[in-house]
Design a protein around this motif. Structure first.
Motif, PDB file in Angstrom:
ATOM      1  N   VAL A 100       0.818  -1.139   0.086  1.00 21.76           N
ATOM      2  CA  VAL A 100      -0.059  -0.167  -0.024  1.00 21.76           C
ATOM      3  C   VAL A 100       0.851   1.200  -0.055  1.00 21.76           C
ATOM      4  CG1 VAL A 100      -1.937  -1.024   0.956  1.00 21.76           C
ATOM      5  CG2 VAL A 100      -0.101  -0.013   2.578  1.00 21.76           C
ATOM      6  N   LEU A 113      10.422   4.953  11.046  1.00 21.22           N
ATOM      7  CA  LEU A 113      10.623   4.119  12.391  1.00 21.22           C
ATOM      8  C   LEU A 113      11.956   4.612  13.307  1.00 21.22           C
ATOM      9  CD1 LEU A 113       9.909   0.615  11.137  1.00 21.22           C
ATOM     10  CD2 LEU A 113       8.397   2.113  12.312  1.00 21.22           C
TER      11      LEU A 113
ATOM     12  N   MET B   1       2.689   7.819   9.353  1.00 14.94           N
ATOM     13  CA  MET B   1       2.739   6.810   8.193  1.00 14.94           C
ATOM     14  C   MET B   1       1.907   5.471   8.828  1.00 14.94           C
ATOM     15  SD  MET B   1       4.388   6.195   5.252  1.00 14.94           S
ATOM     16  CE  MET B   1       6.050   6.557   4.843  1.00 14.94           C
ATOM     17  N   LEU B   2       1.749   5.326   9.902  1.00 17.77           N
ATOM     18  CA  LEU B   2       1.184   4.217  10.294  1.00 17.77           C
ATOM     19  C   LEU B   2      -0.307   4.139  10.133  1.00 17.77           C
ATOM     20  CD1 LEU B   2       2.135   3.163  13.953  1.00 17.77           C
ATOM     21  CD2 LEU B   2       2.632   2.012  11.692  1.00 17.77           C
ATOM     22  N   ILE B   4      -1.315   6.348   7.711  1.00 18.88           N
ATOM     23  CA  ILE B   4      -1.515   5.982   6.013  1.00 18.88           C
ATOM     24  C   ILE B   4      -1.775   4.416   5.599  1.00 18.88           C
ATOM     25  CG2 ILE B   4      -0.468   6.508   3.809  1.00 18.88           C
ATOM     26  CD1 ILE B   4       0.705   8.850   5.105  1.00 18.88           C
ATOM     27  N   ILE B   5      -0.734   3.887   6.358  1.00 20.09           N
ATOM     28  CA  ILE B   5      -0.890   2.410   6.212  1.00 20.09           C
ATOM     29  C   ILE B   5      -2.136   1.935   6.601  1.00 20.09           C
ATOM     30  CG2 ILE B   5       0.229  -0.157   6.715  1.00 20.09           C
ATOM     31  CD1 ILE B   5       2.896   1.481   6.927  1.00 20.09           C
ATOM     32  N   ARG B   8      -5.046   2.830   3.802  1.00 16.59           N
ATOM     33  CA  ARG B   8      -4.715   2.137   2.638  1.00 16.59           C
ATOM     34  C   ARG B   8      -4.842   0.702   2.692  1.00 16.59           C
ATOM     35  NH1 ARG B   8       0.542   5.144   0.344  1.00 16.59           N
ATOM     36  NH2 ARG B   8      -0.213   7.396   0.256  1.00 16.59           N
ATOM     37  N   ASN B   9      -4.718   0.104   3.939  1.00 19.87           N
ATOM     38  CA  ASN B   9      -4.848  -1.320   4.101  1.00 19.87           C
ATOM     39  C   ASN B   9      -6.425  -1.485   3.994  1.00 19.87           C
ATOM     40  OD1 ASN B   9      -2.377  -2.431   4.121  1.00 19.87           O
ATOM     41  ND2 ASN B   9      -2.066  -2.037   6.112  1.00 19.87           N
ATOM     42  N   MET B 302       9.927  -2.580  12.845  1.00 16.35           N
ATOM     43  CA  MET B 302       8.708  -2.104  13.485  1.00 16.35           C
ATOM     44  C   MET B 302       8.317  -2.681  14.573  1.00 16.35           C
ATOM     45  SD  MET B 302       5.161  -1.166  11.205  1.00 16.35           S
ATOM     46  CE  MET B 302       3.513  -1.040  12.013  1.00 16.35           C
ATOM     47  N   ARG B 306       4.155  -0.694  17.662  1.00 12.36           N
ATOM     48  CA  ARG B 306       3.529  -0.027  16.396  1.00 12.36           C
ATOM     49  C   ARG B 306       2.788  -1.014  15.573  1.00 12.36           C
ATOM     50  NH1 ARG B 306       9.305   2.660  15.718  1.00 12.36           N
ATOM     51  NH2 ARG B 306       8.792   4.997  16.010  1.00 12.36           N
TER      52      ARG B 306
END
Lengths: 235, 403
Positions: A100, A113, B1-2, B4-5, B8-9, B302, B306
């Motif tokens: 994604v 990260l 970003m988490l 966004i992921i 989108r997931n 990760m 997270r």
């Protein structure tokens, strides 16, 4: 020489209480900074298991691994994840990019990260994707890239964290000949120019031919450890 | 970003996410709509209780409520004068009350006779609006009585007919008077209708001997929120009187209203618990499908916290995506039905009237309950996320990547 990886008496046994199966049996491995080394051997010889143990993804039944002098075998899980984040880059056989995220985001994610500043992230993403020849594919998601291009993004991702070394598990196995050659060119260049240490597990002749050191595993044991086509930098 | 992921997931399996988001929307709509009906019924009951039955405050002789005897009365003039001076008071009605009996050839029936000033009573509880046949008490006729349609049916009474009321006077003696039925009324409270007849206060006072006295002062305020301050002031002013708010006069109404919040939360909670199973199932599938991906994320650095947060984000987003649609649908439905009303008379007949509720419900959706529902949706999503998130946490990178 400056040791990066020191694996001492590594064994990995499955079913230790019933019929013990040694995936890796008392292996010693020592890699110096700037090595371009390959673990070779037939399927089931223990290459991937050894690579996973060195990368801190798996725990050995016996022995320990030192990375830059840090014994990672005894680290608690969260510290081990953190250690991997800052010290080890991974390239997998199946590319394993986050589908994604775009190429740019896949590379940037690792630095996020690490909590690196935005400017630094942007500059490094551009530098790495340019280095792997994908500067014009930055905003494309993995599904729209070819296998070779995906693996190049994976290499850029592995290098994003500025690791001590990169572990690449059969990186060319899913690539056509042209893509595999291009990928190896990139990694070899990164090794020669930036001094990045690479350790491959592979059966690919093309990889073996370029490795400056080749360790052969058979039934979990290192049966041969010798320089490749170019002289090894390690003893 | 988490984030966004996670977002989108959510759209990787569009059909599945849309289905779950639709379930959330539907559940939200159903919950809010039922809640709006509850609140509409509650509000209707409150307005009926205050505007048509008890008013905000009632004042009695301390012993009147216990024994209901005509002798326990209050002075008319002083109460009249003081209540007129209160700016918060919109209207008030000073009533004479007694119990009695109406007897016809069809039988007899115990009743409460309300002696009222027609104008004041109209201003206080709009009684004239409920007259369905004949005239209100502000008539030229002598000794008029207003009876309910229910009592009229039972006792076979007709407008213009004569009826004799037997009453208890201040000395607890029986007395009777002949009244002419000027009209029939029908309020939204059937049990009260059957019991109450209305005559002019002067007529009743003459019969039971309460001239210059009253038994009940019903006080209607301009605003509901003025109730407590006015109540406390009246209490201080008339220490010897029994002063009660509508909540004390009609505790069952107060109980119903106070439990509306609880009922609606329970109702929403049941819907959300049912929805949470769908959410858990979807997220478990998602975690299962993406096991190698999660393994890689953990491999490249990760940490577990997270990973946990990513799954929670995704679950919350899944729930929250459907919620606004449900909220909008509920708002449109409620706004429309608040305008037109829902007439339950056809389905439920007089059942609602028998419990003191109007048969036409105007749904209401208070904002604080909508917010509360949104909070519950978020809480449900967060709780539903726990199982899949813990499942993701337990993954070992090396095993997960191989799957």
């Amino acid at each position: 020489m400056d040791a990066v990886i020191d694996a001492h008496n590594i064994s990995k046994v499955y079913n230790p209480d019933t019929i013990p199966v040694y995936a890796v049996n008392n292996v010693h491995l020592h890699l110096n900074r700037g090595d371009f080394a390959a673990l070779v051997g037939p399927s089931g010889s223990g290459k991937t298991t050894l690579l996973n143990i060195i990368g801190g993804l798996d725990i050995p039944s016996d022995g320990w691994v030192e990375i830059n002098g840090v014994n990672i075998t005894g680290l608690p899980p969260n510290r081990l994840i953190d250690f991997r984040l800052h010290n080890i880059g991974f390239v997998f056989q199946a590319f394993n990019l986050i589908p994604v995220l775009t190429a740019r985001e896949n590379v940037e994610f690792i630095m996020l990260l690490q909590k690196r500043p935005k400017k630094e992230r942007e500059a490094r993403v551009r530098e790495l994707l340019t280095a792997v020849g994908l500067e014009d594919k930055m905003d494309i998601r993995p599904a729209q890239l070819s296998g070779g291009q995906q693996q190049r993004v994976a290499v850029a991702r592995a290098l994003a964290s500025k690791p001590q070394f990169v572990l690449a598990d059969e990186p060319t196995a899913n690539l056509d000949s042209q893509s595999a050659t291009a990928l190896l060119d990139i990694m070899e260049k990164l090794n020669r120019e930036a001094g990045m240490t690479f350790l491959f597990s592979t059966h690919d002749r093309r990889v073996i031919d370029r490795a400056r050191r080749v360790s052969t595993l058979v039934d979990g044991r290192v049966t041969k450890d010798e320089p490749g086509t170019t002289p090894s930098t390690t003893a | 970003m988490l984030f966004i992921i996670a977002w989108r997931n959510l759209w990787r399996n569009r059909t599945r996410s849309v289905l779950i988001a639709s379930s959330v929307a539907l559940g939200m709509w159903a919950g809010l709509f039922i809640m709006a009906i509850y609140f509409g019924m509650g509000d209707s009951r409150l307005r009926i209780a205050i505007d048509n039955e008890h008013s905000h405050i009632q004042i009695h002789h301390p012993r009147f409520a216990d024994d209901f005897e005509a002798q326990y009365s209050l002075p008319f003039d002083s109460l009249n004068r003081i209540l007129q001076q209160k700016p918060e008071v919109k209207a008030f009605s000073l009533r004479s009350l007694t119990t009695g009996m109406v007897a016809t050839a069809s039988g007899s029936q115990g009743i409460q006779v309300n002696g009222i000033n027609p104008g004041a009573e109209q201003a206080t509880r709009g009684l004239a609006a409920f007259v369905t046949e004949g005239e209100y008490l502000d008539t030229e006729r002598r000794h008029p009585v207003l009876v309910s349609t229910k009592l009229a049916e039972k006792m076979k009474l007709k407008t213009g007919g004569k009826v004799v009321l037997t009453l208890l006077d201040t000395a607890s003696n029986m007395t009777s008077g002949a009244f002419r039925i000027c009209g029939l009324y029908r309020t939204t409270n059937a049990p009260m209708d059957e019991l109450n007849v209305f005559v002019q206060k002067d007529d009743l006072d003459q019969l039971i001997g309460t001239s210059g006295r009253l038994h009940e002062a019903a006080v209607l305020l301009h605003r509901d929120d003025a109730l407590d301050p006015v109540f406390h002031r009246l209490q201080r002013q008339w220490k010897g009187y029994r002063i009660e708010r509508w909540q004390e006069i009609s505790p069952e109404t107060a109980l119903v209203l106070s439990s509306l919040d609880t009922y609606s939360i329970i109702f929403i909670a049941i819907i959300l618990v049912a929805l949470s199973f769908g959410i858990i199932n979807t997220m478990l599938m998602a975690v299962l499908e993406r096991t190698p991906e999660i393994g890689v994320l953990m491999a490249v650095g990760m940490n577990r916290w997270r990973v946990f947060r990513m799954v929670v984000w995704e679950t919350v987003l899944l729930a929250v995506t459907g919620a606004p649609a449900g909220l909008l649908a509920a708002w449109i439905t409620v706004a429309w039905l608040h305008h037109t009303g829902i007439d339950l008379g056809g389905i439920m007949g007089d059942t609602l009237r028998n419990f003191g509720y109007a048969s036409i419900i105007y749904p209401i959706l208070p904002w604080h309950n909508v917010l509360q529902t949104m909070e519950l949706v978020l809480l449900t999503a967060a709780i539903a996320a726990m199982f899949p998130a813990f499942k993701a946490l337990r993954l070992k990178p090396v095993e997960a990547i191989r799957k």
